[in-house]
Design an enzyme around this catalytic site. Structure first.
Site, PDB file in Angstrom:
ATOM      1  CD  GLU A 173      -3.267  -0.837   2.077  1.00 36.40           C
ATOM      2  OE1 GLU A 173      -3.067  -0.703   3.551  1.00 36.40           O
ATOM      3  OE2 GLU A 173      -4.102  -1.814   1.854  1.00 36.40           O
ATOM      4  CD  GLU A 366      -3.958  -6.207   1.826  1.00 36.09           C
ATOM      5  OE1 GLU A 366      -5.215  -5.248   3.223  1.00 36.09           O
ATOM      6  OE2 GLU A 366      -2.097  -6.667   2.795  1.00 36.09           O
TER       7      GLU A 366
END
Ligand code: BGP
Length: 469
Positions: A173, A366
Protein backbone atom coordinates in the site's frame (compact mmCIF):
# COMPACT_ATOMS: atom_id res chain seq x y z
CA UNK A 1 -11.90 -18.72 -14.58
CA UNK A 2 -8.52 -19.82 -15.88
CA UNK A 3 -7.48 -23.14 -14.34
CA UNK A 4 -4.27 -21.48 -13.24
CA UNK A 5 -6.13 -18.80 -11.21
CA UNK A 6 -4.31 -18.31 -7.92
CA UNK A 7 -6.79 -18.49 -5.03
CA UNK A 8 -5.20 -17.96 -1.65
CA UNK A 9 -4.56 -15.67 1.25
CA UNK A 10 -2.29 -12.91 2.49
CA UNK A 11 -0.67 -11.84 5.75
CA UNK A 12 2.12 -9.58 7.00
CA UNK A 13 4.99 -10.51 9.30
CA UNK A 14 4.39 -7.74 11.83
CA UNK A 15 0.78 -8.85 12.33
CA UNK A 16 1.28 -12.60 12.21
CA UNK A 17 4.82 -13.84 12.69
CA UNK A 18 5.79 -12.96 16.27
CA UNK A 19 9.11 -14.39 17.53
CA UNK A 20 10.26 -10.80 17.70
CA UNK A 21 13.39 -11.52 19.75
CA UNK A 22 14.16 -14.96 18.35
CA UNK A 23 16.60 -16.16 15.74
CA UNK A 24 18.78 -13.06 15.87
CA UNK A 25 16.00 -10.74 14.69
CA UNK A 26 16.44 -7.02 15.35
CA UNK A 27 13.72 -4.67 16.54
CA UNK A 28 11.27 -3.42 13.97
CA UNK A 29 9.17 -0.25 14.08
CA UNK A 30 6.09 -2.26 15.09
CA UNK A 31 7.79 -3.68 18.15
CA UNK A 32 7.48 -0.37 20.02
CA UNK A 33 3.85 0.26 19.13
CA UNK A 34 1.14 -0.66 21.62
CA UNK A 35 -2.32 -1.79 20.58
CA UNK A 36 -5.27 0.63 20.77
CA UNK A 37 -7.38 0.11 23.83
CA UNK A 38 -10.85 1.36 24.72
CA UNK A 39 -11.02 3.96 22.00
CA UNK A 40 -7.50 5.22 22.68
CA UNK A 41 -5.13 5.59 19.73
CA UNK A 42 -2.07 3.34 19.37
CA UNK A 43 0.94 4.61 21.28
CA UNK A 44 4.47 4.62 19.85
CA UNK A 45 7.44 4.39 22.23
CA UNK A 46 11.11 5.00 21.55
CA UNK A 47 12.12 1.81 23.34
CA UNK A 48 10.40 -1.22 24.83
CA UNK A 49 8.65 -0.52 28.14
CA UNK A 50 8.79 -3.68 30.25
CA UNK A 51 5.17 -3.41 31.43
CA UNK A 52 3.57 -2.53 28.11
CA UNK A 53 1.94 -5.02 25.74
CA UNK A 54 3.09 -4.85 22.13
CA UNK A 55 0.94 -6.97 19.79
CA UNK A 56 3.69 -7.59 17.23
CA UNK A 57 5.92 -9.41 19.70
CA UNK A 58 4.01 -12.67 19.55
CA UNK A 59 1.31 -11.66 17.09
CA UNK A 60 -0.41 -14.99 16.35
CA UNK A 61 2.89 -16.82 16.35
CA UNK A 62 3.33 -18.02 12.79
CA UNK A 63 7.00 -18.32 13.79
CA UNK A 64 6.21 -21.44 15.79
CA UNK A 65 3.01 -22.53 14.01
CA UNK A 66 3.96 -22.20 10.35
CA UNK A 67 3.74 -25.93 9.62
CA UNK A 68 0.30 -26.23 11.18
CA UNK A 69 -0.95 -23.05 9.51
CA UNK A 70 0.37 -23.92 6.07
CA UNK A 71 -1.29 -27.35 6.40
CA UNK A 72 -4.60 -25.56 7.10
CA UNK A 73 -4.11 -23.32 4.07
CA UNK A 74 -3.39 -26.42 2.00
CA UNK A 75 -6.55 -28.05 3.33
CA UNK A 76 -8.53 -25.08 1.96
CA UNK A 77 -6.76 -25.69 -1.35
CA UNK A 78 -4.62 -22.52 -1.43
CA UNK A 79 -2.67 -22.04 -4.65
CA UNK A 80 -0.90 -18.92 -3.42
CA UNK A 81 0.16 -17.52 -0.07
CA UNK A 82 1.22 -13.90 0.08
CA UNK A 83 3.40 -13.14 3.11
CA UNK A 84 6.04 -10.61 4.00
CA UNK A 85 9.62 -10.91 5.11
CA UNK A 86 10.60 -8.91 8.18
CA UNK A 87 13.61 -6.89 7.05
CA UNK A 88 14.90 -6.91 10.66
CA UNK A 89 15.06 -10.72 10.58
CA UNK A 90 17.47 -10.53 7.64
CA UNK A 91 19.41 -7.39 8.59
CA UNK A 92 18.68 -6.79 12.30
CA UNK A 93 19.71 -3.12 12.12
CA UNK A 94 19.02 -2.62 8.43
CA UNK A 95 22.61 -1.65 7.66
CA UNK A 96 24.57 -4.60 9.12
CA UNK A 97 27.55 -5.85 7.15
CA UNK A 98 26.23 -9.39 6.74
CA UNK A 99 22.76 -10.89 6.77
CA UNK A 100 21.49 -12.96 9.67
CA UNK A 101 21.74 -16.61 8.63
CA UNK A 102 19.15 -17.79 11.15
CA UNK A 103 16.61 -15.35 9.79
CA UNK A 104 17.29 -16.45 6.22
CA UNK A 105 16.91 -20.09 7.28
CA UNK A 106 13.51 -19.43 8.87
CA UNK A 107 12.07 -18.24 5.56
CA UNK A 108 13.80 -21.11 3.74
CA UNK A 109 11.82 -23.47 5.96
CA UNK A 110 8.58 -21.59 5.30
CA UNK A 111 9.06 -21.59 1.51
CA UNK A 112 10.01 -25.28 1.53
CA UNK A 113 6.89 -26.08 3.52
CA UNK A 114 4.74 -24.12 1.05
CA UNK A 115 6.31 -25.92 -1.91
CA UNK A 116 5.67 -29.27 -0.23
CA UNK A 117 1.99 -28.34 -0.31
CA UNK A 118 2.16 -26.94 -3.87
CA UNK A 119 1.44 -23.43 -2.66
CA UNK A 120 3.11 -20.62 -4.59
CA UNK A 121 4.68 -18.03 -2.28
CA UNK A 122 4.27 -14.34 -3.06
CA UNK A 123 6.51 -12.16 -0.92
CA UNK A 124 6.09 -8.52 0.07
CA UNK A 125 9.46 -6.94 0.86
CA UNK A 126 8.10 -3.98 2.82
CA UNK A 127 4.83 -4.53 4.61
CA UNK A 128 4.64 -1.72 7.18
CA UNK A 129 8.01 -2.95 8.43
CA UNK A 130 11.37 -1.28 8.94
CA UNK A 131 14.27 -2.06 11.29
CA UNK A 132 13.87 0.38 14.18
CA UNK A 133 17.58 1.25 14.03
CA UNK A 134 16.99 2.88 10.62
CA UNK A 135 14.54 5.28 12.20
CA UNK A 136 16.98 6.24 14.94
CA UNK A 137 19.89 6.60 12.56
CA UNK A 138 18.32 7.99 9.38
CA UNK A 139 14.79 9.11 10.28
CA UNK A 140 13.25 6.29 8.23
CA UNK A 141 12.29 7.03 4.62
CA UNK A 142 12.97 10.74 5.10
CA UNK A 143 16.44 9.78 4.06
CA UNK A 144 17.59 8.84 0.58
CA UNK A 145 20.17 6.54 2.14
CA UNK A 146 17.43 4.00 2.74
CA UNK A 147 17.22 3.28 -0.98
CA UNK A 148 20.58 1.48 -1.15
CA UNK A 149 19.99 -0.36 2.11
CA UNK A 150 16.57 -1.58 0.98
CA UNK A 151 17.89 -2.67 -2.42
CA UNK A 152 20.70 -4.58 -0.72
CA UNK A 153 18.17 -6.36 1.50
CA UNK A 154 16.06 -7.18 -1.57
CA UNK A 155 19.09 -8.42 -3.45
CA UNK A 156 20.03 -10.72 -0.54
CA UNK A 157 16.63 -12.39 -0.49
CA UNK A 158 16.38 -12.59 -4.30
CA UNK A 159 19.65 -14.50 -4.36
CA UNK A 160 18.85 -16.70 -1.41
CA UNK A 161 15.36 -17.69 -2.54
CA UNK A 162 16.05 -17.95 -6.25
CA UNK A 163 13.99 -20.86 -7.56
CA UNK A 164 11.83 -20.90 -4.40
CA UNK A 165 10.04 -17.58 -4.75
CA UNK A 166 9.01 -16.15 -8.08
CA UNK A 167 6.37 -13.52 -7.18
CA UNK A 168 7.46 -10.42 -5.29
CA UNK A 169 5.78 -7.17 -4.22
CA UNK A 170 7.79 -4.08 -3.34
CA UNK A 171 5.96 -1.71 -0.92
CA UNK A 172 2.65 -2.65 0.68
CA UNK A 173 0.00 0.00 0.00
CA UNK A 174 2.66 2.46 -1.07
CA UNK A 175 0.06 5.22 -1.49
CA UNK A 176 -1.00 4.92 2.15
CA UNK A 177 2.09 7.01 2.89
CA UNK A 178 -0.06 10.07 2.14
CA UNK A 179 -2.79 9.14 4.61
CA UNK A 180 -2.97 10.66 8.06
CA UNK A 181 -1.53 8.38 10.73
CA UNK A 182 0.15 5.99 8.28
CA UNK A 183 3.63 7.56 7.67
CA UNK A 184 4.91 5.70 10.75
CA UNK A 185 3.78 2.26 9.54
CA UNK A 186 4.64 2.91 5.95
CA UNK A 187 7.93 4.75 6.28
CA UNK A 188 9.02 5.05 9.91
CA UNK A 189 8.36 8.80 9.82
CA UNK A 190 7.29 10.82 12.85
CA UNK A 191 6.84 14.54 12.29
CA UNK A 192 8.30 17.26 14.45
CA UNK A 193 6.45 20.46 15.26
CA UNK A 194 6.40 22.98 12.45
CA UNK A 195 7.77 20.70 9.72
CA UNK A 196 6.59 20.90 6.12
CA UNK A 197 4.88 17.50 6.19
CA UNK A 198 3.73 17.52 2.58
CA UNK A 199 7.24 18.13 1.24
CA UNK A 200 8.70 15.38 3.45
CA UNK A 201 6.06 12.90 2.31
CA UNK A 202 6.42 13.62 -1.40
CA UNK A 203 10.19 13.27 -1.07
CA UNK A 204 9.87 10.01 0.87
CA UNK A 205 7.45 8.78 -1.80
CA UNK A 206 10.05 9.57 -4.44
CA UNK A 207 12.70 7.56 -2.57
CA UNK A 208 10.33 4.61 -2.28
CA UNK A 209 9.43 4.83 -5.97
CA UNK A 210 13.10 4.90 -6.99
CA UNK A 211 13.73 2.01 -4.58
CA UNK A 212 10.78 0.08 -6.01
CA UNK A 213 12.16 0.53 -9.56
CA UNK A 214 15.69 -0.49 -8.56
CA UNK A 215 14.22 -3.53 -6.79
CA UNK A 216 12.42 -4.61 -9.97
CA UNK A 217 15.63 -4.20 -11.98
CA UNK A 218 17.59 -6.23 -9.41
CA UNK A 219 14.94 -8.98 -9.29
CA UNK A 220 15.08 -9.39 -13.07
CA UNK A 221 18.88 -9.31 -13.11
CA UNK A 222 19.14 -12.07 -10.51
CA UNK A 223 16.44 -14.24 -12.05
CA UNK A 224 14.61 -13.36 -15.26
CA UNK A 225 11.82 -15.66 -14.06
CA UNK A 226 11.01 -13.26 -11.21
CA UNK A 227 7.71 -11.39 -11.49
CA UNK A 228 7.49 -8.20 -9.44
CA UNK A 229 4.36 -6.26 -8.67
CA UNK A 230 3.45 -3.04 -6.91
CA UNK A 231 0.81 -2.89 -4.19
CA UNK A 232 -1.76 -0.11 -4.02
CA UNK A 233 -4.52 0.59 -1.53
CA UNK A 234 -7.31 0.97 -4.08
CA UNK A 235 -10.75 2.34 -3.33
CA UNK A 236 -12.90 3.09 -6.32
CA UNK A 237 -14.83 6.29 -5.84
CA UNK A 238 -18.40 7.31 -6.73
CA UNK A 239 -19.61 10.87 -7.25
CA UNK A 240 -22.23 11.70 -4.63
CA UNK A 241 -24.54 13.10 -7.32
CA UNK A 242 -24.55 13.51 -11.09
CA UNK A 243 -23.64 17.19 -10.67
CA UNK A 244 -20.62 17.62 -12.99
CA UNK A 245 -18.61 19.19 -10.15
CA UNK A 246 -18.85 15.97 -8.16
CA UNK A 247 -17.20 14.00 -10.94
CA UNK A 248 -14.31 16.46 -11.09
CA UNK A 249 -13.90 15.99 -7.34
CA UNK A 250 -13.78 12.22 -7.87
CA UNK A 251 -10.91 12.70 -10.36
CA UNK A 252 -9.03 14.73 -7.80
CA UNK A 253 -9.70 12.15 -5.11
CA UNK A 254 -8.15 9.43 -7.28
CA UNK A 255 -4.96 11.42 -8.00
CA UNK A 256 -2.98 10.22 -4.97
CA UNK A 257 -3.83 6.64 -5.96
CA UNK A 258 -2.74 7.03 -9.61
CA UNK A 259 0.27 9.07 -8.46
CA UNK A 260 2.12 5.96 -7.33
CA UNK A 261 0.93 3.38 -9.83
CA UNK A 262 1.48 5.66 -12.84
CA UNK A 263 5.16 5.85 -11.91
CA UNK A 264 5.41 2.13 -11.12
CA UNK A 265 3.64 0.96 -14.26
CA UNK A 266 4.44 3.69 -16.80
CA UNK A 267 7.89 4.50 -15.48
CA UNK A 268 7.53 8.26 -15.13
CA UNK A 269 5.67 11.01 -13.33
CA UNK A 270 2.76 11.34 -15.76
CA UNK A 271 0.73 14.51 -16.15
CA UNK A 272 -1.71 13.09 -13.58
CA UNK A 273 1.21 12.95 -11.12
CA UNK A 274 2.43 16.42 -12.05
CA UNK A 275 -1.09 17.79 -11.62
CA UNK A 276 -1.14 16.36 -8.12
CA UNK A 277 2.24 17.90 -7.31
CA UNK A 278 0.96 21.22 -8.64
CA UNK A 279 -2.21 20.97 -6.59
CA UNK A 280 -0.05 20.47 -3.48
CA UNK A 281 2.48 23.09 -4.55
CA UNK A 282 5.32 20.58 -4.54
CA UNK A 283 8.34 20.05 -6.70
CA UNK A 284 10.00 16.69 -6.06
CA UNK A 285 13.79 16.78 -5.91
CA UNK A 286 15.23 14.28 -8.37
CA UNK A 287 18.85 13.20 -8.67
CA UNK A 288 20.61 12.55 -11.93
CA UNK A 289 19.74 9.07 -13.11
CA UNK A 290 16.40 8.84 -11.28
CA UNK A 291 14.37 9.27 -14.45
CA UNK A 292 16.20 6.41 -16.18
CA UNK A 293 15.75 4.16 -13.13
CA UNK A 294 12.01 4.82 -12.99
CA UNK A 295 11.76 4.15 -16.71
CA UNK A 296 13.63 0.86 -16.54
CA UNK A 297 12.16 -0.55 -13.31
CA UNK A 298 8.49 -0.86 -14.22
CA UNK A 299 6.47 -3.62 -12.56
CA UNK A 300 5.36 -6.84 -14.24
CA UNK A 301 1.91 -6.81 -12.69
CA UNK A 302 -0.38 -4.51 -10.69
CA UNK A 303 -1.57 -5.65 -7.28
CA UNK A 304 -3.95 -3.95 -4.92
CA UNK A 305 -5.88 -4.26 -1.69
CA UNK A 306 -9.59 -3.67 -1.82
CA UNK A 307 -11.85 -3.33 1.22
CA UNK A 308 -14.37 -0.60 0.51
CA UNK A 309 -15.47 2.03 -1.98
CA UNK A 310 -15.59 5.79 -1.40
CA UNK A 311 -17.98 8.63 -2.15
CA UNK A 312 -16.89 12.15 -3.04
CA UNK A 313 -18.85 15.30 -3.81
CA UNK A 314 -19.60 18.84 -2.80
CA UNK A 315 -20.80 19.45 0.73
CA UNK A 316 -20.56 15.86 1.84
CA UNK A 317 -20.03 14.94 5.42
CA UNK A 318 -16.73 13.16 5.75
CA UNK A 319 -16.84 10.01 7.76
CA UNK A 320 -13.75 8.03 8.58
CA UNK A 321 -15.28 5.45 10.89
CA UNK A 322 -12.13 3.43 11.36
CA UNK A 323 -11.48 3.20 7.64
CA UNK A 324 -8.13 4.07 6.11
CA UNK A 325 -9.65 6.46 3.61
CA UNK A 326 -12.22 9.07 4.43
CA UNK A 327 -15.21 10.00 2.30
CA UNK A 328 -18.96 10.28 2.41
CA UNK A 329 -21.28 7.46 3.49
CA UNK A 330 -22.94 5.57 0.70
CA UNK A 331 -26.64 5.13 1.58
CA UNK A 332 -26.92 2.06 -0.67
CA UNK A 333 -24.38 -0.01 1.25
CA UNK A 334 -24.09 -1.82 4.55
CA UNK A 335 -21.04 -1.59 6.76
CA UNK A 336 -18.89 -3.93 8.82
CA UNK A 337 -18.70 -3.48 12.60
CA UNK A 338 -15.72 -1.22 11.94
CA UNK A 339 -17.71 1.00 9.58
CA UNK A 340 -16.07 -0.20 6.35
CA UNK A 341 -18.75 -0.18 3.68
CA UNK A 342 -19.34 -3.52 1.99
CA UNK A 343 -19.37 -3.17 -1.80
CA UNK A 344 -18.51 -6.29 -3.83
CA UNK A 345 -19.49 -4.69 -7.12
CA UNK A 346 -16.90 -1.98 -6.61
CA UNK A 347 -14.25 -4.70 -6.65
CA UNK A 348 -15.39 -5.53 -10.19
CA UNK A 349 -15.38 -1.83 -11.05
CA UNK A 350 -11.89 -1.42 -9.57
CA UNK A 351 -10.55 -4.33 -11.59
CA UNK A 352 -11.95 -2.74 -14.73
CA UNK A 353 -10.63 0.72 -13.94
CA UNK A 354 -7.16 -0.60 -13.23
CA UNK A 355 -6.97 -2.94 -16.20
CA UNK A 356 -8.36 -0.34 -18.60
CA UNK A 357 -5.74 2.14 -17.47
CA UNK A 358 -2.67 -0.09 -17.45
CA UNK A 359 -3.35 -3.24 -19.50
CA UNK A 360 -1.02 -5.44 -17.46
CA UNK A 361 -1.96 -8.52 -15.37
CA UNK A 362 -3.70 -7.72 -12.11
CA UNK A 363 -3.61 -9.52 -8.76
CA UNK A 364 -5.91 -8.84 -5.79
CA UNK A 365 -3.42 -8.96 -2.97
CA UNK A 366 -5.91 -8.23 -0.14
CA UNK A 367 -9.64 -8.39 0.39
CA UNK A 368 -11.52 -9.38 3.50
CA UNK A 369 -13.79 -8.59 6.37
CA UNK A 370 -12.88 -7.83 9.97
CA UNK A 371 -15.53 -8.97 12.44
CA UNK A 372 -16.03 -10.11 16.01
CA UNK A 373 -16.47 -13.89 16.11
CA UNK A 374 -18.26 -15.86 18.81
CA UNK A 375 -17.52 -19.43 19.78
CA UNK A 376 -20.76 -21.38 20.31
CA UNK A 377 -21.19 -23.79 23.19
CA UNK A 378 -20.43 -26.73 20.95
CA UNK A 379 -17.16 -25.06 19.91
CA UNK A 380 -18.26 -24.02 16.39
CA UNK A 381 -17.93 -20.52 14.94
CA UNK A 382 -20.80 -19.72 12.57
CA UNK A 383 -19.35 -16.78 10.65
CA UNK A 384 -21.99 -16.70 7.93
CA UNK A 385 -21.35 -12.94 7.50
CA UNK A 386 -17.79 -13.74 6.41
CA UNK A 387 -18.89 -16.50 4.01
CA UNK A 388 -21.42 -14.11 2.55
CA UNK A 389 -18.81 -11.38 2.06
CA UNK A 390 -16.40 -13.87 0.50
CA UNK A 391 -18.95 -15.34 -1.91
CA UNK A 392 -20.07 -11.91 -3.15
CA UNK A 393 -16.54 -10.64 -3.65
CA UNK A 394 -15.40 -13.84 -5.34
CA UNK A 395 -18.40 -13.53 -7.67
CA UNK A 396 -17.34 -9.98 -8.53
CA UNK A 397 -13.87 -11.25 -9.40
CA UNK A 398 -15.31 -14.04 -11.52
CA UNK A 399 -17.50 -11.56 -13.42
CA UNK A 400 -14.57 -9.24 -14.01
CA UNK A 401 -12.57 -12.16 -15.44
CA UNK A 402 -15.31 -13.86 -17.43
CA UNK A 403 -17.61 -11.04 -18.51
CA UNK A 404 -15.23 -8.08 -18.66
CA UNK A 405 -12.14 -10.12 -19.68
CA UNK A 406 -9.92 -8.42 -17.15
CA UNK A 407 -6.59 -10.25 -16.95
CA UNK A 408 -6.74 -10.97 -13.22
CA UNK A 409 -4.59 -13.92 -12.18
CA UNK A 410 -5.29 -14.30 -8.48
CA UNK A 411 -7.14 -13.37 -5.32
CA UNK A 412 -5.69 -13.37 -1.81
CA UNK A 413 -8.02 -13.19 1.18
CA UNK A 414 -6.63 -10.99 3.92
CA UNK A 415 -5.68 -12.82 7.16
CA UNK A 416 -6.89 -16.38 6.44
CA UNK A 417 -5.67 -17.34 9.90
CA UNK A 418 -6.58 -14.69 12.52
CA UNK A 419 -3.90 -12.02 12.92
CA UNK A 420 -3.46 -8.73 14.75
CA UNK A 421 -5.18 -5.73 13.14
CA UNK A 422 -2.83 -3.25 11.45
CA UNK A 423 -4.97 -0.22 12.19
CA UNK A 424 -5.69 -0.84 15.84
CA UNK A 425 -3.46 -3.69 17.04
CA UNK A 426 -6.59 -5.48 18.26
CA UNK A 427 -7.24 -9.22 18.05
CA UNK A 428 -11.01 -9.00 18.22
CA UNK A 429 -11.10 -7.62 14.67
CA UNK A 430 -10.74 -11.00 13.01
CA UNK A 431 -10.49 -11.80 9.30
CA UNK A 432 -9.65 -15.50 9.48
CA UNK A 433 -11.22 -18.72 8.29
CA UNK A 434 -9.18 -20.14 11.15
CA UNK A 435 -9.72 -18.84 14.69
CA UNK A 436 -6.72 -18.27 16.90
CA UNK A 437 -7.23 -18.35 20.66
CA UNK A 438 -5.76 -15.00 21.63
CA UNK A 439 -7.25 -11.76 22.97
CA UNK A 440 -6.51 -8.03 22.80
CA UNK A 441 -4.24 -8.21 25.84
CA UNK A 442 -2.19 -11.10 24.44
CA UNK A 443 -3.78 -13.85 26.51
CA UNK A 444 -4.68 -17.17 24.95
CA UNK A 445 -3.41 -20.61 24.05
CA UNK A 446 -2.84 -19.88 20.32
CA UNK A 447 -4.93 -22.94 19.55
CA UNK A 448 -6.23 -22.97 15.96
CA UNK A 449 -9.86 -23.80 15.16
CA UNK A 450 -11.66 -23.91 11.80
CA UNK A 451 -14.60 -21.50 11.39
CA UNK A 452 -17.60 -22.23 9.20
CA UNK A 453 -16.18 -20.01 6.43
CA UNK A 454 -13.21 -22.38 6.18
CA UNK A 455 -15.40 -24.78 4.27
CA UNK A 456 -16.92 -22.03 2.13
CA UNK A 457 -13.51 -21.01 0.83
CA UNK A 458 -12.45 -24.64 0.42
CA UNK A 459 -15.46 -25.22 -1.86
CA UNK A 460 -14.87 -22.05 -3.86
CA UNK A 461 -11.29 -23.04 -4.54
CA UNK A 462 -12.14 -26.67 -5.23
CA UNK A 463 -14.67 -25.66 -7.91
CA UNK A 464 -12.52 -22.76 -9.17
CA UNK A 465 -15.36 -20.38 -8.38
CA UNK A 466 -18.06 -22.49 -10.02
CA UNK A 467 -20.08 -22.91 -6.81
CA UNK A 468 -20.79 -19.18 -6.47
CA UNK A 469 -24.09 -19.02 -8.28
C1 BGP B 1 -4.37 -3.02 4.89
C2 BGP B 1 -3.02 -3.54 5.30
C3 BGP B 1 -3.03 -4.78 6.09
C4 BGP B 1 -4.27 -5.00 6.88
C5 BGP B 1 -5.56 -4.56 6.28
C6 BGP B 1 -6.73 -4.54 7.20
O1 BGP B 1 -4.34 -1.67 4.89
O2 BGP B 1 -2.18 -3.76 4.19
O3 BGP B 1 -1.82 -4.88 6.77
O4 BGP B 1 -4.18 -5.24 8.17
O5 BGP B 1 -5.43 -3.29 5.73
O6 BGP B 1 -6.62 -3.50 8.12
P1 BGP B 1 -6.89 -3.68 9.66
O7 BGP B 1 -5.94 -4.74 10.12
O8 BGP B 1 -6.61 -2.37 10.28
O9 BGP B 1 -8.29 -4.12 9.77
Amino acid sequence: MEKSFLWGGATAANQYEGGYAEGGRGLSINDVEMGASHGKAREIHDHIHPDAYYPSHRATDFYHHYKEDIALMAEMGFKVYRMSIAWSRIYPNGDDEAPNEEGLRFYDNVFDELRRHNIEPMVTLHHFELPLALVTKYGGWRSRELIDLAVRYASTVFQRYKGKVRYWLTFNEINSLFLAGVPWHQAGIIFKEGEDRTRILFQAAHYQLVCSALTVIEAHRIDPENRVGNMILYNCCYPMTCAPEDTILVHEKMRPIWYFSDVQVRGRYTNTCLAYQKQKNIQVEMEEGDEEILKEGTVDFYSFSYYASMVEGRNIEYSKDGNLLDGGRNPYLESTEWGWQIDPLALRTSLNEIYDRYQIPVFISENGMGAIDTIEEDGTICDTYRSDYLIKHAKAVKDACEKDLVDCFGYAWWGPVDIVSAGTGEMRKRYGFVYVDMDDAGHGTMERRRKQSFDTYRRIIETNGECLE
